[in-house]
Design an enzyme around this catalytic site. Structure first.
Site, PDB file in Angstrom:
ATOM      1  N   GLY A 208       0.835  -1.207   0.000  1.00 37.77           N
ATOM      2  CA  GLY A 208       0.000   0.000   0.000  1.00 37.77           C
ATOM      3  C   GLY A 208       0.860   1.243   0.000  1.00 37.77           C
ATOM      4  N   ASN A 209       0.253   2.374   0.310  1.00 34.85           N
ATOM      5  CA  ASN A 209       1.029   3.609   0.427  1.00 34.85           C
ATOM      6  C   ASN A 209       0.361   4.526   1.441  1.00 34.85           C
ATOM      7  OD1 ASN A 209      -0.845   5.484  -1.049  1.00 34.85           O
ATOM      8  ND2 ASN A 209      -0.492   3.972  -2.655  1.00 34.85           N
TER       9      ASN A 209
END
Ligand code: C5P
Length: 400
Positions: A208-209
């Protein structure tokens, strides 16, 4: 902009209640109709006689009149108004309305009000900073209410800090801007992508980020407030989109976001691609949780995701506008300009990770807008909601 607008002015028990007199006078001068609703403690600070003389209407405070038993209908009032302004708003009234405690005429009117609500807090700096107040304000924001931040300065307690109610002229200016902007995107359909994407590795892990979705959600509410019908395709975020004109589609991966965006695009006037989409995903998703013991080293094979912005840029028909974002760490303007061309965007919003206060998770952003004619606009550091207005302003010039 305020001519013939019907405004409920809620006044609560704060020293700043005297400023309500200036508010009424200013609103009436601009042609608005003002109905004052005051809490019992508000009357300790300013008299209903002053307020009714200035507003040219009887002031409402109780649920019914002790004299003749006539009833004040908060429901009718709530339907009558074009806007409700609570100024000054004490910590007590903020707490009540954030939690649905309807024991004053003002709080019941708030709960019945269908119109946009503006709240101008006024209190001591420590009361304002207290997590209870801040959480209540956050709750009110999540309901779609507008909080008019108090200013810093001398307080009634003689302490200096944040808690002074915003000045009446500025509050009236905010209402004017609101009504001016209300219809600029009327009948427009806008697609917005927001938040991060999660690319599954196994049933419990993902790539993810740090995207929080705040910028995209701020854009969605700003478009909805201006009369647009918004389709908000969002990755996993902990935000709520509190406007009936926002249709929210929750997705997890870049592929799901791609499918949702591509299917919504033919029907919209504009797309703003704000999501932080993962460029790669694991080629294979393990159906079982990967165990530490299964291998000493571990290699994930990644495969590229489709570029949503570039796909919509290529699909774009005449009249449709596509805008993207660029988050760069070096050679920002040139990189963003190159991205704009490659993805066939109409404009791109650049935010640099090097700027303090800009980028992921924070509430502020410092943006530049570059359009496909090479025009560049730089903006100062702002709240993401204000940055959203600048972006929408650009969009409006291209849509009209
Ligand atoms: O190429 P880069 O990821 O830096 O481009 C950023 C812009 O492209 C953003 O507007 C982002 O939402 C969009 N994008 C996209 N689909 C991808 C990757 C980026 O829509 N797969």
């Amino acid at each position: 902009m305020l001519k013939d607008k019907k405004i409920i002015l809620g006044i609560t028990g704060s020293i700043a209640a005297y400023k309500a007199a200036y508010l009424i006078r200013g609103l009436i001068r601009k042609g608005a109709g003002v109905q004052v609703v005051i809490t019992p403690s508000g009357k300790e600070f300013i008299t209903p006689v002053t307020l009714s003389a200035l507003s040219r209407r009887p002031v409402i405070s109780e649920f019914f009149s002790n004299r003749d038993g006539s009833w004040n209908s908060h429901v009718d009032l709530g339907l009558w108004a074009d806007a409700m302004l609570i100024a000054p708003a004490t910590a007590s009234t903020i707490g009540k309305i954030a939690n649905g405690i309807a024991d004053t005429m003002l709080a019941t009117t708030y709960l019945s009000c269908k119109a946009p609500v503006f709240i101008a807090p006024a209190m001591d700096l420590d009361m304002f900073a207290h997590p209870a107040t801040q959480q209540n304000l956050e709750r009110l924001r999540s309901f779609g209410n507008y909080i008019i931040e108090p200013a810093e300065g001398q307080l009634a307690s003689h302490l200096e800090g944040k808690g002074r109610m915003e000045e009446p002229d500025r509050i009236i200016g905010i209402l004017e801007e609101f009504f001016a902007a209300q219809h600029t995107l009327q009948k427009k359909k806008i697609l917005i992508t927001a938040g991060p994407t999660y690319e599954k590795i196994d049933p419990v892990r993902f790539i993810g980020n740090y995207s929080s979705g705040k910028m995209g959600f701020a854009l969605a509410s700003a478009c909805a407030r201006r009369g647009a019908e918004v389709t908000l395709v969002t990755g996993t975020v902990s935000l709520s989109a509190a406007h009936p004109a926002i249709k929210r589609i929750d997705v997890e991966s870049a592929e799901e976001m791609y499918e949702a965006a591509v299917s919504a695009f033919p029907d919209v006037d504009a797309a703003i691609l704000c999501a932080a989409v993962a460029d790669y995903r694991p080629e294979a998703i393990s159906t079982e949780k990967i165990k530490r013991e299964s291998a000493k080293d571990m290699t994930l094979h990644l495969t590229p995701n489709k570029d949503i912005a570039a796909t919509l840029g290529a699909m774009k028909r005449k009249g449709q506008v596509v805008a993207g974002f660029a988050l760069e760490t070096n050679d920002e303007l040139a990189q963003a300009g190159e991205k704009l061309k490659r993805k066939n965007l109409d404009f791109i919003v650049l935010n640099s990770l090097r700027e303090p206060g800009a980028g992921f998770r924070v509430d502020t952003n410092r943006i530049s807008i570059i359009d496909n004619r090479g025009e560049v606009q730089h903006f100062p550091l702002k709240d993401k909601r204000d940055a959203a207005s600048d972006i929408i302003h650009k969009l409006e010039t291209l849509l009209t």
